[in-house]
Design a protein around this motif. Structure first.
Motif, PDB file in Angstrom:
ATOM      1  N   MET A 130     -35.685 -16.770 -50.359  1.00 51.05           N
ATOM      2  CA  MET A 130     -36.396 -17.053 -49.108  1.00 51.05           C
ATOM      3  C   MET A 130     -36.964 -15.727 -48.628  1.00 51.05           C
ATOM      4  O   MET A 130     -36.379 -14.677 -48.850  1.00 51.05           O
ATOM      5  CB  MET A 130     -35.455 -17.635 -48.063  1.00 51.05           C
ATOM      6  N   VAL A 131     -38.102 -15.781 -47.952  1.00 48.42           N
ATOM      7  CA  VAL A 131     -38.749 -14.580 -47.450  1.00 48.42           C
ATOM      8  C   VAL A 131     -39.136 -14.807 -46.010  1.00 48.42           C
ATOM      9  O   VAL A 131     -39.714 -15.837 -45.657  1.00 48.42           O
ATOM     10  CB  VAL A 131     -40.011 -14.244 -48.278  1.00 48.42           C
ATOM     11  N   ARG A 132     -38.829 -13.851 -45.182  1.00 47.23           N
ATOM     12  CA  ARG A 132     -39.323 -13.877 -43.802  1.00 47.23           C
ATOM     13  C   ARG A 132     -40.558 -12.990 -43.763  1.00 47.23           C
ATOM     14  O   ARG A 132     -40.465 -11.770 -43.957  1.00 47.23           O
ATOM     15  CB  ARG A 132     -38.275 -13.334 -42.832  1.00 47.23           C
ATOM     16  N   ARG A 135     -44.185  -9.714 -39.198  1.00 47.69           N
ATOM     17  CA  ARG A 135     -44.821 -10.172 -37.961  1.00 47.69           C
ATOM     18  C   ARG A 135     -46.260  -9.707 -37.955  1.00 47.69           C
ATOM     19  O   ARG A 135     -46.624  -8.752 -38.632  1.00 47.69           O
ATOM     20  CB  ARG A 135     -44.061  -9.627 -36.755  1.00 47.69           C
TER      21      ARG A 135
END
Length: 138
Positions: A130-132, A135
């Motif tokens: 998973m990758v965040r 911003r």
């Protein structure tokens, strides 16, 4: 032209790295000089490529790691006039296969060098990844 590659952090020519990353790196031109300096200082490992005749730095890669099982490859580049000599492959090989992280799980982000990295076993993430995303603005 002959080149030397090594992982001596004292040999890194920070002005050359900053010049390339701040003008050519589509992935990180938003960083300040202080950011790049901090990233180099905090790196687990850095690898540079240098012209044998002049000592000029013409390639770079850095990694962040826990030193045991995980590493992130970042900021890999070869200056345009020195491409085509296999330096990208040599940088990645020295960083990953020939270094202390040969058995680690490695990750990276790239928009244009998938072929290079596939040659070192990189594939698209599986269901365990998973990758965040960053911003906005970074």
């Amino acid at each position: 032209m002959d080149y030397d590659l090594d992982d001596d952090p004292q040999r890194v020519q920070r002005d050359a790295v900053w010049e390339w990353l701040s003008t050519q790196a589509y992935w990180g031109r938003w960083r300040s000089r202080a950011d790049v300096e901090a990233q180099i200082d905090a790196s687990w490992r850095v690898v540079g490529a240098y012209r044998r005749d002049t000592g000029e730095q013409v390639g770079f890669a850095r990694a962040v790691s826990d030193g045991v099982g995980f590493a992130y490859l970042a900021d890999v580049f070869v200056v345009e006039g020195h491409r085509g000599h296999g330096l990208g492959k040599r940088l990645v090989k020295l960083m990953i296969d020939d270094g202390p992280g040969g058995d680690m799980r490695w990750v990276l982000f790239t928009g244009d060098a998938h072929g290079l990295y596939r040659g070192f076993g990189f594939t698209e993430p599986d269901r365990t990844a998973m990758v965040r995303p960053a911003r906005a603005g970074t």
